[in-house]
Write a protein that holds these residues in place. Structure first.
Motif, PDB file in Angstrom:
ATOM      1  N   ALA A  51       0.835  -1.199   0.000  1.00  0.00           N
ATOM      2  CA  ALA A  51       0.000   0.000   0.000  1.00  0.00           C
ATOM      3  C   ALA A  51       0.870   1.248   0.000  1.00  0.00           C
ATOM      4  O   ALA A  51       1.910   1.299   0.654  1.00  0.00           O
ATOM      5  N   ILE A  52       0.435   2.244  -0.739  1.00  0.00           N
ATOM      6  CA  ILE A  52       1.086   3.557  -0.752  1.00  0.00           C
ATOM      7  C   ILE A  52       0.091   4.573  -0.201  1.00  0.00           C
ATOM      8  O   ILE A  52      -1.055   4.645  -0.652  1.00  0.00           O
ATOM      9  N   VAL A  53       0.532   5.334   0.783  1.00  0.00           N
ATOM     10  CA  VAL A  53      -0.327   6.332   1.424  1.00  0.00           C
ATOM     11  C   VAL A  53       0.234   7.715   1.133  1.00  0.00           C
ATOM     12  O   VAL A  53       1.342   8.052   1.567  1.00  0.00           O
ATOM     13  N   LEU A  54      -0.516   8.523   0.382  1.00  0.00           N
ATOM     14  CA  LEU A  54      -0.117   9.896   0.091  1.00  0.00           C
ATOM     15  C   LEU A  54      -0.683  10.795   1.186  1.00  0.00           C
ATOM     16  O   LEU A  54      -1.904  10.899   1.348  1.00  0.00           O
ATOM     17  N   VAL A  55       0.204  11.420   1.956  1.00  0.00           N
ATOM     18  CA  VAL A  55      -0.209  12.174   3.146  1.00  0.00           C
ATOM     19  C   VAL A  55      -0.166  13.680   2.857  1.00  0.00           C
ATOM     20  O   VAL A  55       0.885  14.231   2.518  1.00  0.00           O
ATOM     21  N   TYR A  56      -1.323  14.334   3.012  1.00  0.00           N
ATOM     22  CA  TYR A  56      -1.439  15.774   2.795  1.00  0.00           C
ATOM     23  C   TYR A  56      -1.811  16.476   4.111  1.00  0.00           C
ATOM     24  O   TYR A  56      -2.207  15.821   5.073  1.00  0.00           O
ATOM     25  N   GLY A  57      -1.709  17.788   4.098  1.00  0.00           N
ATOM     26  CA  GLY A  57      -2.275  18.551   5.200  1.00  0.00           C
ATOM     27  C   GLY A  57      -3.788  18.421   5.163  1.00  0.00           C
ATOM     28  O   GLY A  57      -4.441  18.148   6.152  1.00  0.00           O
TER      29      GLY A  57
END
Length: 372
Positions: A84-90
């Protein structure tokens, strides 16, 4: 004095609420002020309003800012081989959301939010009113889809946020409960700083690493030559035949970003611009935290050189948000731009394919290294 404190609370609520509630409090405050004037009872009014401001800040923090509640951990007995790839944003809501923005302000400012909560909420609300809805989530979804195509659907890719749904805690719990044992976190931040530190703290607080979950984190983007070159190209590509002399304001962000990394990234853009010998390009590197008048003064200094075109460039983040966009519009309105002088605003690159390429390289690099 109690009635005046209540009136003060109603007054400050006008600045942080919207829609029907805002209109109701306007009516209440108008009636209250009229009664005070009629009765000539203004004694301790300023003191009462001062007290009201801090009471409202305290109430917002207590009732609107709660810790993110996460689901219970129920690890699947059937681990998945797919990663899994988790793209973390504000993160940012489409519309003004008092609860979510109060949570963001408290996370970022901690103790100081007792002094600035109402003021910062007003700035958010005002920005939304001036610019309408945010396209943040739409652009984040476009990036996720483009990255998935680039990776040929080899990974499960999800978006998550620090300051709005869906929160990083819920996302990681969902993945672990579904059986994912290998997770790559991609912080979508230009530099280290407040958001990056908060991300690491909240992951540590989850306590999932003890369950043999392999979580790896990609590098940030401040040292990206490709991204810096993309900003340079965006500026150069907008230059017309008549624009021989160019002024560029590369605005940085000190409070939220790591200042050294922020400066290095902007210096990289400046260096690439100076390689362009066909144009006379003058570059300034002001900081967002400096008073707006100082940034306007820097812009006016560039205009005094007799430049043909001014670029306001905000490479302070990877994704544009309401605050950055509203700030840019404010600066452009206040600059004393002569007739015949062009001006452009270039914000963060959002779904630009350069960002997808950089993410692809960082993910493949961390895979080849076997983790950090």
């Amino acid at each position: 004095m109690l009635k005046k404190i209540i009136l003060g609370l109603c007054f400050f609520c006008i600045f942080i609420l919207d829609g029907f509630l805002e209109r109701c409090f306007i009516v209440i405050v108008t009636i209250g002020i009229y009664n005070i004037i009629s009765n000539k009872d203004s004694e301790l009014l300023i003191t009462s309003f001062f007290i009201s401001y801090f009471i409202l800040n305290f109430v917002i923090i207590i009732f609107f800012q709660q810790d993110v509640k996460t689901k219970s951990l129920e690890i699947s007995d059937k681990p998945l081989s797919k990663k899994a790839i988790v793209l973390v944003y504000g993160g940012e809501d489409r519309r003004y959301n008092l609860r979510e923005r109060a949570k963001e302000i408290y996370y970022r400012d901690n103790f100081y939010s007792f002094f600035n909560m109402t003021y910062n909420l007003y700035k958010y609300k005002n920005a939304y009113e001036n610019l309408g809805s945010s396209q943040f989530k739409d652009k984040a979804n476009i990036l996720r889809k483009n990255l998935s195509k680039k990776l040929k659907n080899e990974y499960t890719i999800v978006n998550t946020n620090l300051y709005t749904n869906k929160y990083i805690e819920d996302t990681l719990m969902d993945l672990v409960n579904r059986g994912y044992k290998d997770i790559i976190l991609c912080p979508m931040f230009l530099t280290e700083g407040d958001d990056y530190d908060l991300l690491k703290k909240r992951i540590g607080n989850l306590g999932i690493l003890k369950y043999e979950i392999n979580i790896r984190m990609t590098d940030l983007f401040w040292n990206s030559r490709l991204l810096a070159s993309a900003y340079k190209d965006e500026i150069i590509n907008n230059i017309t035949y008549n624009n021989k002399s160019i002024g560029v304001l590369l605005v940085g962000l000190e409070k939220k970003n790591n200042l050294n990394e922020d400066i290095l990234f902007r210096e990289k853009i400046k260096k690439y611009l100076e390689y362009e010998k066909n144009y006379d390009i003058k570059v300034k590197l002001p900081l967002l935290e400096n008073h707006k008048k100082d940034i306007i003064k820097t812009g006016d200094e560039l205009l005094e050189y007799g430049i043909d075109c001014l670029y306001l460039v905000m490479p302070t983040a990877l994704f544009e948000n309401i605050y950055i966009k509203s700030f840019a519009e404010y600066i452009l309105k206040k600059l004393d731009i002569p007739d015949g002088t062009g001006f452009y605003y270039i914000g963060p690159f959002d779904e630009n394919e350069v960002l997808v390429d950089e993410l692809y390289k960082k993910i493949k690099l961390i895979e080849n290294e076997g983790g950090k």
